[in-house]
Design an enzyme around this catalytic site. Structure first.
Site, mmCIF file in Angstrom:
data_model
loop_
_atom_site.group_PDB
_atom_site.id
_atom_site.type_symbol
_atom_site.label_atom_id
_atom_site.label_comp_id
_atom_site.label_asym_id
_atom_site.label_seq_id
_atom_site.Cartn_x
_atom_site.Cartn_y
_atom_site.Cartn_z
ATOM 1 N N LEU A 359 0.834 -1.213 0.000
ATOM 2 C CA LEU A 359 0.000 0.000 0.000
ATOM 3 C C LEU A 359 0.860 1.250 0.000
ATOM 4 O O LEU A 359 0.496 2.279 -0.542
ATOM 5 C CB LEU A 359 -0.893 0.019 1.234
ATOM 6 C CG LEU A 359 -2.050 -0.974 1.265
ATOM 7 C CD1 LEU A 359 -2.728 -0.930 2.623
ATOM 8 C CD2 LEU A 359 -3.054 -0.664 0.173
ATOM 9 N N GLY A 360 2.016 1.149 0.650
ATOM 10 C CA GLY A 360 2.888 2.314 0.699
ATOM 11 C C GLY A 360 4.018 2.095 1.680
ATOM 12 O O GLY A 360 4.083 1.068 2.352
ATOM 13 N N GLY A 362 5.575 3.417 4.970
ATOM 14 C CA GLY A 362 5.317 4.263 6.131
ATOM 15 C C GLY A 362 6.617 4.803 6.672
ATOM 16 O O GLY A 362 7.687 4.588 6.084
ATOM 17 N N PHE A 364 8.250 3.837 9.238
ATOM 18 C CA PHE A 364 9.194 2.821 9.732
ATOM 19 C C PHE A 364 9.342 1.618 8.831
ATOM 20 O O PHE A 364 10.242 0.824 8.998
ATOM 21 C CB PHE A 364 8.750 2.338 11.113
ATOM 22 C CG PHE A 364 8.831 3.391 12.165
ATOM 23 C CD1 PHE A 364 10.047 3.659 12.777
ATOM 24 C CD2 PHE A 364 7.715 4.115 12.536
ATOM 25 C CE1 PHE A 364 10.126 4.636 13.749
ATOM 26 C CE2 PHE A 364 7.793 5.087 13.500
ATOM 27 C CZ PHE A 364 8.997 5.369 14.123
ATOM 28 N N GLY A 365 8.382 1.434 7.918
ATOM 29 C CA GLY A 365 8.487 0.242 7.069
ATOM 30 C C GLY A 365 7.360 0.199 6.050
ATOM 31 O O GLY A 365 6.621 1.158 5.869
ATOM 32 N N LYS A 382 1.706 -3.340 8.768
ATOM 33 C CA LYS A 382 2.938 -2.555 8.670
ATOM 34 C C LYS A 382 4.082 -3.399 9.206
ATOM 35 O O LYS A 382 3.997 -3.941 10.308
ATOM 36 C CB LYS A 382 2.790 -1.288 9.511
ATOM 37 C CG LYS A 382 3.910 -0.293 9.326
ATOM 38 C CD LYS A 382 3.666 0.882 10.237
ATOM 39 C CE LYS A 382 4.081 2.195 9.610
ATOM 40 N NZ LYS A 382 3.659 3.331 10.424
ATOM 41 N N ASP A 478 4.000 12.678 13.184
ATOM 42 C CA ASP A 478 4.303 12.266 11.808
ATOM 43 C C ASP A 478 3.068 12.419 10.926
ATOM 44 O O ASP A 478 2.669 11.482 10.234
ATOM 45 C CB ASP A 478 4.791 10.808 11.829
ATOM 46 C CG ASP A 478 5.369 10.400 10.480
ATOM 47 O OD1 ASP A 478 5.863 11.282 9.762
ATOM 48 O OD2 ASP A 478 5.310 9.195 10.158
#
Ligand SMILES: *[C@@H]1O[C@H](CO)[C@@H](O)[C@H](O)[C@H]1NC(C)=O
Ligand SMILES: *[C@@H]1O[C@H](CO)[C@@H](O)[C@H](O)[C@H]1NC(C)=O
Ligand SMILES: *[C@@H]1O[C@H](CO)[C@@H](O)[C@H](O)[C@H]1NC(C)=O
Ligand SMILES: *[C@@H]1O[C@H](CO)[C@@H](O)[C@H](O)[C@H]1NC(C)=O
Ligand SMILES: *[C@@H]1O[C@H](CO)[C@@H](O)[C@H](O)[C@H]1NC(C)=O
Ligand SMILES: *[C@@H]1O[C@H](CO)[C@@H](O)[C@H](O)[C@H]1NC(C)=O
Length: 489
Positions: A359-360, A362, A364-365, A382, A478
């Site tokens: 999906l993308g 983030g 951190f990961g 995630k 964030d």
């Protein structure tokens, strides 16, 4: 003309019937020291070799063979059939079983008295060409059998894999004994014999019609008939043996074949069978002294090796599978159990963290879309890699407490999973995707100012909840268009 030939055929049939009746009267005694001159009825694999050796089976597998005296015999004293008792009879024969392998048992053979000379419905293999699975034990078989059985068959309650048995209509023996003889030379000491030893052995079957005593005796071919029989039993054959009935031998092969040989045979009704002249019996063929075939010698180790390798490979595969789904669990996590997802479930939910499920990226990961296998619930997973385990306990505690956050503009954190070097966070899936797509993608419709204002208000309300309204103060540091999406639900 036609009528004539038909009636002459009838006449011919009548004549041959007379011939059989005539032969019956003659068939009270016969002796075959070798079978060159014997006009036996043969079927299946049975054949007489040029030297006079009767071969019941050749080198075929799963086959049967029968050899019978060509005319049926009258066993009952009176002319009106079964009502009368069976007369005394006696038979002697010399046989040898030469298996494919000297040390591996194959099927045995048998002497039989039967209403049929070729037992058409009988099966090969362990049925010895005598019965089949359906008729074994049926009294309408009218079968008297002395079996030389080389296979331990539980189905027939066999005593061992090397025995002589007396059977009536069934391959389950009414009396059986391990093959052997009582040595007259040695005060009647019992000596066992191996049926599959490839050596010629003699069998005597004696039945006394008055006392109904049946004796079965055996010995190596060079030894005279021992005084003490191997088996002595009382059996009423009156209802078993039909009038008339055929006498003969049956044998069969299974997956491992044998050669079943008969070297000589004598029979006498109401008397003792004439002795066979051992010195003129046909010789057994010279054995190629192969113990186990080369096939077994070569194939067996290969097969075992393959089996060992296969089981090793399977063990490795299982271990790999375990490692693939291995998780890190510690005692302190027990209270967080309900918030924990199994790695296996997440793995299958995301099709093994497939690129197409991404999906993308983030903070951190990577974030993957997935559907939980059991609940069919859509989630976003995630994947955060972390090396040190320091602070993990606190971090997980935070994650779990964040899981209790409830706000329509804050993505719900459902739980986590922990592996070596990696932490997985499971969120509610936002089907509309992230905000940035609507801001920068040319394909998507441009957002109205009203919508944009609503989004900003939504973000503010979410932040306010985190910063002030929830039981703990959570600082969100964030906020990006790429992670903000709940407004577009
Ligand atoms: C025995 O065999 C006969 C003739 O084949 C058949 O009619 C009968 O049903 C069989 N009996 C049993 C118990 O199978
Ligand atoms: C007889 O039995 C003994 C002991 O069971 C065995 O060692 C021997 O090989 C057998 N002999 C034959 C000829 O089968
Ligand atoms: C069976 O053997 C026993 C013992 O040797 C003997 O007394 C008897 O006459 C035999 N019966 C027959 C039918 O051969
Ligand atoms: C033997 O069996 C037949 C037929 O079943 C019977 O008629 C006869 O009585 C039996 N003989 C003895 C001695 O039991
Ligand atoms: C059988 O043999 C005995 C003596 O050898 C004789 O008395 C008897 O009649 C014979 N039975 C038949 C049915 O031939
Ligand atoms: C066996 O056969 C041989 C050769 O034909 C003969 O010399 C001998 O007398 C026979 N022995 C018996 C016991 O009949």
């Amino acid at each position: 003309m036609r009528l004539n030939s038909a009636s002459s055929l009838v006449l011919l049939l009548k004549l041959s019937h007379l011939a059989i009746v005539a032969a019956l009267a003659d068939g009270e005694e016969f002796t075959f020291n070798g079978f060159s001159a014997a006009n036996l009825s043969l079927d299946g694999m049975a054949a007489v070799a040029p030297g006079g050796l009767l071969m019941l089976t050749n080198g075929s597998t799963v086959m049967k063979g029968h050899a019978s005296y060509p005319t049926p015999l009258r066993f009952h004293c009176s002319r009106d059939g079964r009502s009368a008792a069976v007369m005394s009879f006696s038979t002697a024969f010399v046989f040898a079983i030469v298996g494919q392998y000297a040390d591996v048992s194959s099927q045995g053979m048998a002497f039989f008295i039967s209403p049929s000379k070729n037992l058409p419905t009988a099966l090969p293999g362990h049925f010895l060409g005598l019965v089949n699975a359906g008729d074994n034990g049926n009294a309408s078989n009218h079968l008297f059998i002395v079996e030389l059985d080389t296979v331990l068959n539980g189905e027939f309650q066999d005593i061992d894999d090397n025995h002589v048995g007396v059977d009536i209509n069934s391959l389950t023996s009414i009396e059986a004994a391990t093959a052997g003889y009582y040595d007259d030379e040695d005060m009647g000491l019992f000596r066992n014999l191996s049926l599959i030893s490839r050596k010629a052995m003699q069998v005597w079957i004696d039945y006394d019609g008055l006392t109904m005593e049946l004796n079965v005796t055996m010995a190596p071919v060079e030894i005279t008939k021992p005084k003490k029989p191997l088996i002595s039993t009382i059996v009423n054959l009156s209802a078993v043996v039909t009038e008339p009935a055929y006498v003969g031998f049956s044998s069969s092969t299974g997956i491992i074949f044998s050669h079943h040989y008969v070297l000589g045979w004598s029979f006498k009704m109401n008397g003792t069978a004439p002795p066979l002249n051992i010195s003129i019996l046909p010789a057994l063929p010279l054995m190629i002294s192969k113990r186990r075939s080369q096939v077994l010698v070569i194939v067996l180790p290969i097969v075992s090796l393959v089996l060992v390798l296969a089981s090793a490979a399977m063990a490795i595969a299982v271990a790999k599978q375990r490692a693939k789904f291995a998780e890190l669990r510690e005692d302190w996590e027990v209270p967080f159990g309900p918030h924990r997802f199994s790695y296996k479930d997440l793995f299958y939910a995301t099709e093994g963290f497939k690129e197409s499920r991404l999906l993308g990226m983030g903070g951190f990961g990577k974030v993957y879309m997935g559907m939980l296998p059991k609940s069919k619930m859509m989630v976003a997973v995630k994947r955060i890699s972390h090396e040190s385990r320091q602070g993990m306990k606190e971090f997980v505690a935070e994650v779990v407490s964040l899981g209790r956050l409830r706000h329509r503009n804050v993505v719900q954190l459902l739980g986590y999973c922990r592996r070596k070097g990696e932490l997985l966070l499971v969120y509610d899936y936002m089907p509309m995707g992230s905000l940035d797509k609507y801001l920068y993608d040319q394909d998507k419709p441009t957002l109205e100012w009203v919508q944009r204002f609503q989004i900003i208000k939504g973000i503010a309300s979410g932040l306010l909840y985190l910063h002030e309204d929830w039981e703990k103060v959570v600082i969100h540091r964030d906020i990006k268009a790429t992670t903000y999406c709940s407004m577009l639900r």
